[in-house]
Design an enzyme around this catalytic site. Structure first.
Site, PDB file in Angstrom:
ATOM      1  N   LYS A  62       3.141 -10.582  -8.867  1.00 47.86           N
ATOM      2  CA  LYS A  62       1.758 -10.511  -8.362  1.00 47.86           C
ATOM      3  C   LYS A  62       0.805 -10.388  -9.550  1.00 47.86           C
ATOM      4  O   LYS A  62       1.114  -9.662 -10.509  1.00 47.86           O
ATOM      5  CB  LYS A  62       1.636  -9.285  -7.439  1.00 47.86           C
ATOM      6  N   SER A  85      -2.298  -7.955   0.746  1.00 49.82           N
ATOM      7  CA  SER A  85      -2.862  -8.717  -0.334  1.00 49.82           C
ATOM      8  C   SER A  85      -1.849  -9.493  -1.169  1.00 49.82           C
ATOM      9  O   SER A  85      -2.231 -10.421  -1.881  1.00 49.82           O
ATOM     10  CB  SER A  85      -3.641  -7.788  -1.258  1.00 49.82           C
ATOM     11  N   SER A 129       0.205  -4.034   1.863  1.00 50.52           N
ATOM     12  CA  SER A 129       0.159  -5.313   1.143  1.00 50.52           C
ATOM     13  C   SER A 129       1.492  -5.910   0.737  1.00 50.52           C
ATOM     14  O   SER A 129       1.532  -7.049   0.288  1.00 50.52           O
ATOM     15  CB  SER A 129      -0.705  -5.183  -0.104  1.00 50.52           C
TER      16      SER A 129
HETATM   17  N1  GLN Z   1      -5.218  -4.570   3.746  1.00 53.21           N
HETATM   18  C1  GLN Z   1      -5.372  -3.294   3.112  1.00 53.21           C
HETATM   19  C2  GLN Z   1      -6.650  -3.271   2.318  1.00 53.21           C
HETATM   20  O1  GLN Z   1      -7.311  -4.236   2.331  1.00 53.21           O
HETATM   21  C3  GLN Z   1      -4.194  -3.006   2.265  1.00 53.21           C
HETATM   22  C4  GLN Z   1      -4.241  -3.670   0.959  1.00 53.21           C
HETATM   23  C5  GLN Z   1      -3.124  -3.261   0.061  1.00 53.21           C
HETATM   24  O2  GLN Z   1      -2.133  -2.684   0.492  1.00 53.21           O
HETATM   25  N2  GLN Z   1      -3.334  -3.480  -1.219  1.00 53.21           N
HETATM   26  O3  GLN Z   1      -6.989  -2.321   1.696  1.00 53.21           O
END
Ligand code: GLN
Length: 486
Positions: free
Chosen positions: A80, A155, A179
């Site tokens: 990532k 994400s 995410s």
């Molecule tokens: N969807 C969640 C957010 O937007 C989780 C994102 C994540 O785990 N980095 O914060």
């Protein structure tokens, strides 16, 4: 050979590499060819590293020939783009890091490098990991390998899609509110969020530091166990990292789940969940029961408040973490006559809309007069949520839930309404608030052919038990994996 090695699991590739049936260079070429063939459709990568990958693969082959291999030597991985990688640009999917090439490796990257892994590229993601669909990337969205009109989740959508599409054998992601687990579920692969503090975050670009955790994406639960052992462990450079010894997670995959008590939280099976998701998860619970596990109904009464508490805590922490992007030290720098204008213009031009929304929300929640009403209250709710889990684990060994209320949604479907997007995290977020490990694994397909994910939640440092249950399920499940037709 090429077509067969494409679908190998990490464990299988490890055996074949050790027997010298395949070489790391062949394996890496297969992934690079696959990337060349599908990337124009998927956009799973922000940066591809074919030259570096082949060099690493050649070195891996020499190492294996010398009898000095590790389980990851010669294994092609996607990373990532939130991990600092020495000499390879690291964007966090943001324009504000334009031109940033880290002079150092994140601890997990250094560990994987030392193990002889091959890095095929930096995977796409939501900007600063803020999102649930990878649509907030400054480099365009990643598409779902099972349906190009749908999102890959987020994400870490690029990491999930890359594994699902066989562009790599495994990938690294981060999980602050879901995410890793949500994109794994949307793309039909395995994703593991370890216990908070199990894996070092040194060199991982910070989003919400009391929640962020690093974990793997893999094709199988066994592969996740292999990856976790390599990345977990104490790190003097991350003071939040646990000194607890790292287990050989693979040894716990013995198929024995007879008598295991599996908690089914009644608050997680509610209206609004897609019917196919509900029935796939119910069937998975029945399957675990047939293997000898004992379902017990449990209650996590504060679940309703998790999304609200999370979006206050995460944004508050993000507003502080993102203060460092001011155009002075790295990345984008806007032209300006004075320092304040330079900060303002750089941040205005560099950050995307969602990141700006969160910085404002977090700054507001922390501001005088609102701190007690929002931030402090959210922290109290967080404690209640953690206590819900502590109580639940008095009655069960693991907790079983869906990963998300729906399968992968259409691109653009939720971008106009941030709240709708935030609600896709409803089943994953409380696990982060409580700091627990969570495993996402495929448990079926909906009528449109989209993958459905099952979530196994463990007590703190309960990675072994959730991996054991996940592996037992995976090895006996009647629904077999369907490869995406790309
Ligand atoms: N969807 C969640 C957010 O937007 C989780 C994102 C994540 O785990 N980095 O914060």
């Amino acid at each position: 050979m090429a077509a067969e090695s494409l679908t190998l699991t990490l464990a299988q590739a490890r055996e074949q590499l050790a027997r010298r049936d395949i070489s790391a260079v062949e394996l890496t070429r297969t992934c690079l060819d696959r990337m060349a063939a599908v990337e124009s459709k998927l956009n799973a990568f922000i940066t591809m590293c074919p030259r570096e990958a082949l060099e690493q693969a050649e070195r891996a082959d020499r190492r294996i020939a010398a009898g000095d291999g590790t389980p990851l030597t010669g294994i092609p991985l996607a990373i990532k783009d939130i991990f600092a990688t020495r000499g390879v640009r690291t964007t966090c999917a943001s324009k504000i890091l334009d031109g940033f090439v880290p002079p150092y490796d994140a601890t997990v990257i250094a560990k994987l490098r030392a193990a002889g892994a091959v890095f095929v590229g930096k995977a796409n993601m939501d900007e600063f990991a803020m999102g649930s669909s990878t649509e907030n990337s400054a480099f365009g969205p990643t598409r779902n390998p099972y349906d190009l009109a749908r999102v890959a989740g987020g994400s870490s959508g690029g990491s999930a899609a890359a594994v699902a599409a066989d562009e790599c054998m495994a990938a690294l992601g981060t999980d602050t509110g879901g995410s890793i687990r949500e994109p794994a579920s949307f793309c039909g692969v395995v994703g593991l969020k370890p216990t908070y503090s199990r894996v070092s975050r040194y060199g991982v670009i910070a989003y919400a530091s009391s929640l962020d955790q690093v974990g793997p994406f893999t094709k199988t639960v066994r592969d996740a166990a292999i990856m976790l052992r390599e990345i977990a462990g104490v790190d003097p450079r991350d003071s939040t990292c646990s000194a607890r010894p790292v287990a050989n997670y693979e040894l716990s995959l013995n198929g024995e789940i007879a008598g295991m008590r599996i908690g089914v939280p009644r608050e997680f099976f509610v209206e609004g969940m897609e019917r196919d998701v509900d029935s796939a998860v119910q069937s998975a619970i029945k399957h675990l029961q047939a293997l000898g596990a004992r379902p017990v109904e449990i209650s996590l009464p504060h679940t309703d408040y998790a999304v609200a508490a999370y979006y206050l805590i995460a944004t508050a922490e993000a507003s502080a973490n993102l203060a460092r992007y001011d155009g002075m030290r790295y990345g984008l720098r806007a032209e300006a006559d004075n320092t304040l204008d330079l900060y303002n213009r750089t941040r205005d031009r560099g950050f995307g809309a969602e990141v700006k929304r969160r910085i404002m929300l977090g700054t507001f929640a922390l501001s005088t007069g609102y701190y007690d009403a929002y931030y402090l209250k959210a922290q109290k709710v967080r404690t209640l949520i953690r206590q819900d889990f502590e109580r639940a684990f008095e009655h069960c060994d693991i907790i079983v839930t869906p990963v998300a209320p729906s399968t992968a949604f259409k691109l653009g479907e939720k971008t106009a309404d941030p709240l709708q997007m935030y609600l896709s995290d409803i089943f994953t977020i409380s696990v982060n608030l409580a700091g627990l490990p969570g495993l996402s694994l495929p448990c079926g397909y909906d009528t449109a052919g989209m993958p459905i994910g099952l979530q196994l939640i463990g007590p703190p440092f309960g990675e072994e038990i959730i991996l054991r249950a996940g592996d037992a399920y995976e090895n006996t499940a009647t629904i077999k994996r369907r490869a995406p037709s790309l």
